[in-house]
Design an enzyme around this catalytic site. Structure first.
Site, short mmCIF file in Angstrom:
data_model
loop_
_atom_site.label_atom_id
_atom_site.label_comp_id
_atom_site.label_asym_id
_atom_site.label_seq_id
_atom_site.Cartn_x
_atom_site.Cartn_y
_atom_site.Cartn_z
N GLY A 53 61.10 -2.48 -125.85
CA GLY A 53 62.06 -0.99 -125.43
C GLY A 53 60.78 0.27 -125.79
N CYS A 80 58.36 -6.87 -129.97
CA CYS A 80 57.77 -5.40 -130.13
C CYS A 80 58.84 -4.92 -130.74
CB CYS A 80 57.61 -4.79 -128.87
SG CYS A 80 56.31 -3.21 -128.17
N TYR A 81 59.52 -3.78 -130.07
CA TYR A 81 61.17 -3.49 -130.22
C TYR A 81 62.02 -4.60 -130.99
CZ TYR A 81 65.01 -0.11 -130.78
OH TYR A 81 66.21 0.42 -131.34
N HIS A 167 53.27 -8.67 -126.63
CA HIS A 167 53.83 -9.54 -125.56
C HIS A 167 53.07 -10.44 -124.52
CE1 HIS A 167 56.62 -5.18 -125.11
NE2 HIS A 167 55.46 -4.82 -125.12
N GLU A 169 55.04 -12.27 -122.82
CA GLU A 169 55.74 -12.13 -121.97
C GLU A 169 54.00 -11.67 -120.29
OE1 GLU A 169 56.59 -9.32 -123.57
OE2 GLU A 169 56.79 -8.13 -122.91
N SER A 221 72.87 -6.64 -93.22
CA SER A 221 71.93 -5.69 -93.13
C SER A 221 70.85 -6.28 -91.84
CB SER A 221 70.97 -4.79 -93.91
OG SER A 221 70.51 -6.01 -94.70
N GLY A 222 70.63 -7.49 -92.09
CA GLY A 222 69.29 -8.57 -91.88
C GLY A 222 67.76 -8.55 -92.64
N GLY A 223 68.27 -8.09 -93.50
CA GLY A 223 66.78 -8.05 -94.27
C GLY A 223 67.28 -9.13 -95.43
N VAL A 224 66.39 -9.70 -96.34
CA VAL A 224 65.98 -11.23 -96.89
C VAL A 224 67.75 -10.82 -98.04
CG1 VAL A 224 64.73 -9.86 -99.03
CG2 VAL A 224 65.08 -12.83 -98.59
N ASP A 225 67.99 -9.46 -99.26
CA ASP A 225 68.55 -9.41 -100.27
C ASP A 225 70.24 -10.48 -99.25
OD1 ASP A 225 66.84 -8.97 -101.30
OD2 ASP A 225 66.95 -7.13 -101.49
N SER A 226 71.03 -9.37 -98.36
CA SER A 226 72.17 -9.81 -98.03
C SER A 226 72.41 -11.19 -96.46
CB SER A 226 72.73 -8.18 -97.38
OG SER A 226 71.80 -7.81 -95.98
N SER A 227 71.07 -11.33 -96.27
CA SER A 227 71.30 -12.66 -95.49
C SER A 227 71.26 -13.16 -96.77
CB SER A 227 70.09 -12.85 -94.69
OG SER A 227 69.89 -11.22 -94.31
N LYS A 368 62.84 -10.42 -105.79
CA LYS A 368 63.17 -10.26 -104.67
C LYS A 368 61.78 -12.08 -104.67
CE LYS A 368 62.66 -7.97 -100.95
NZ LYS A 368 64.21 -7.45 -100.59
#
Ligand code: XMP
Length: 529
Positions: A53, A80-81, A167, A169, A221-227, A368
């Site tokens: 952080g 780290c933090y 880090h 990661e 919306s036709g986008g990937v997330d809402s689909s 995503k």
């Protein structure tokens, strides 16, 4: 299901930690850093990771944790933090180092360490700090140091507490993945058994438990997330889901038909196609200011959406395709936690008087590419089943083609833009597919990430056949980017550009010229408005 909770202290790389754990096939979720120990215990994690952080542990508004987490008898790993707050909470001392460390650093092992097992005694790690632990808490040993940071890592194996100033990661920490594996599999004894298929099962179970017999509404919306949310909810609750597709007439050529086809033929949900094209056309007539266009389009969306919700009746839940980066972008950094951000994020929805819904956001822990993987994952022998054109749809702005038509939006201009844009997409889809075949990478260095046509508000002289023309130009925009924050113009081969140009002029009435936008972002933006 075995699960690792990442407590988020607002880290620059924090969101990556959960992702890296999932990459190692252990399920991981992020929680705000100040989540009460009782809430964390209720999530039944197998281990906790404390993220980094930006704050100093001694700053007035430094993010805190509930010290009770150290009494949960769970393995804990801090970065780290996360190392500093572990040290401070357990009686150690954190101070300023003379010199900060930013970027690659070399650590040297100073004592045996289960966390660093199987990694070289000297190795490169990624550091980003000014403060560091000056005195470790009782019972801890220092396991590695750098020339300026005496406690590059520490552990109290007896209590299963481990921490690093660096880090693991971040990919620049050469053996970071090995360290995470050591923690997950060696120290915590977890199994690398989680996959997207398990995720679908557990998300479906969670949705069913939450929704019960109630009704859910989702804006598609036709986008990937809402689909993907639509596909997931359809599997979980079928006809209890109403998918509302508000057609503002500003989508690309054939898109409304494609969305309708997928959600009526492939999924057994209540699909409502709201034909709002004419209402939007009236509202946008004569409007030239981009922000005003955005505002009108956004406000009208919710009008249309709530009208369907009211007609449907008995809707208890609103589902949304929020993904983790949306939460970050909407201000998690500033508020220091996800929970508070979700509130401010959703205050943006202009609920009418007396209307309220409970929210369902099944994707809010994911990135995503994970959402894409989910859209095509196989679970219980059947894929969630979204077609490639949805799963791999490139980013498309909510206000649609209205912000790709400079000046006012008219039916004539929309028609020209849709047709020109369809050609740009067809040619560049084919170009990207050729690159994919050659390189095996869907987003290879040379493929373009977002591409479209823009219609400026000017005309120019040309000649076609023997006749002088005075018609519109079309601008082709194609960019390479990973996150849209910065972008470069795609160095498309001349023959590809040439083909796009000749096809548009030949096939789209009203266009006599094609130009290519070779401006990076910054100073340009991806969109023209
Ligand atoms: P800019 O033009 O800001 O675009 O460089 C960056 C990314 O954001 C998309 N974009 C939008 N998306 N509503 C959206 O949902 C908008 O108003 C909007 N404006 C830009 C753009 O397509 C690009 O991917």
């Amino acid at each position: 299901m075995q699960k690792v909770i990442v407590l988020d202290f607002g880290a620059q790389y924090g969101q990556l930690i959960a992702r890296r754990v999932r990459d190692l096939r252990v399920y991981s979720e992020i929680m705000p850093c100040d989540a009460p120990a009782s809430e964390i215990a209720a999530a039944e994690p197998s281990a906790i990771i404390l993220s980094g952080g930006p704050a100093s542990v001694y700053a007035e508004d430094a993010p805190e944790l509930d010290p009770g987490i150290f009494d949960l008898d769970l393995p804990i790993l801090g970065f780290c933090y996360g190392q500093q707050i572990m040290a401070k909470t357990l009686g150690g001392v954190v101070g300023h180092t003379e010199v900060g460390e930013y970027g690659p650093a070399t650590i040297s092992r100073v004592s045996p360490s289960r966390l660093l097992d199987g990694t070289p005694d000297e190795q490169t790690v990624w550091m980003s700090h000014r403060d560091s632990v000056a005195k470790v808490p009782d019972g801890f040993t220092i396991t590695a140091s750098t020339s300026v940071c005496p406690v590059a890592s520490m552990e109290c194996a007896e209590r299963n507490l481990y921490a690093t100033q660096f880090h693991p990661e971040v990919r620049h920490t050469t053996y970071g993945t090995q360290m995470l594996s050591n923690f997950l599999f060696g120290i915590c004894g977890l199994e690398p058994s989680w996959s997207m298929d398990n995720l679908i099962d557990s998300l479906v179970d969670e949705v069913r438990a939450k929704v019960g017999g109630d009704r859910v509404i989702l804006g598609l919306s036709g986008g990937v997330d809402s689909s993907v949310v639509g596909a997931l909810l359809s599997r979980a609750i079928g006809k209890q889901l109403t998918c509302v597709f508000v057609n503002h007439g500003l989508l690309r050529k054939n898109e409304p038909e494609e969305v309708e086809e997928v959600f009526t033929k492939q999924f057994d949900v209540d699909f409502v196609h709201v034909h709002a094209e004419e209402r939007y056309a009236k509202l946008l007539a004569g409007i030239t200011d981009p922000e005003q266009k955005r505002k009108i389009i956004g406000t009208q969306f919710w009008e249309e959406f709530f009208a369907v919700a009211q007609q449907t009746g008995g809707v208890k839940f609103l589902a949304q395709g929020t993904i983790y980066p949306d939460i970050i972008e909407s201000g998690a950094r500033k508020t220091g936690g996800k929970a508070s951000t979700i509130k401010s994020h959703h205050n943006l929805i202009p609920f009418p008087e007396g209307v309220s819904f409970d929210l369902i956001e099944p994707l809010d822990h994911f990135f995503k590419d994970e959402v894409r993987a989910l859209g095509t994952a196989r679970a219980l022998g059947t894929a969630l089943g979204l077609p490639d054109h949805i799963v791999w749809r490139q980013p498309f702005p909510g206000p649609g083609l209205a912000i790709r038509i400079i000046g006012d939006v008219t039916p004539e201009k929309l028609e020209i833009l849709k047709n020109a844009d369809a050609i740009v997409r067809e040619e560049l889809d084919a170009y990207n597919a050729r690159l994919f075949e050659e390189t095996g990478e869907r987003n290879s260095e040379h493929s373009c990430w977002q591409y479209f046509a823009v219609l400026p508000d000017i005309k120019s002289v040309g000649v076609m056949g023997d006749e002088r023309t005075y018609q519109r130009p079309v601008i082709v925009r194609a960019v390479e980017s990973t996150d849209a924050m910065t972008a470069d113009w795609a160095k498309l081969p001349y023959d590809v550009l040439g083909k796009i140009s000749s096809r548009i002029v030949a096939e789209v009435p009203g266009v006599n010229r094609v130009v290519y936008d070779c401006t990076p972002k910054p100073p340009g933006t991806v969109e023209w408005e």
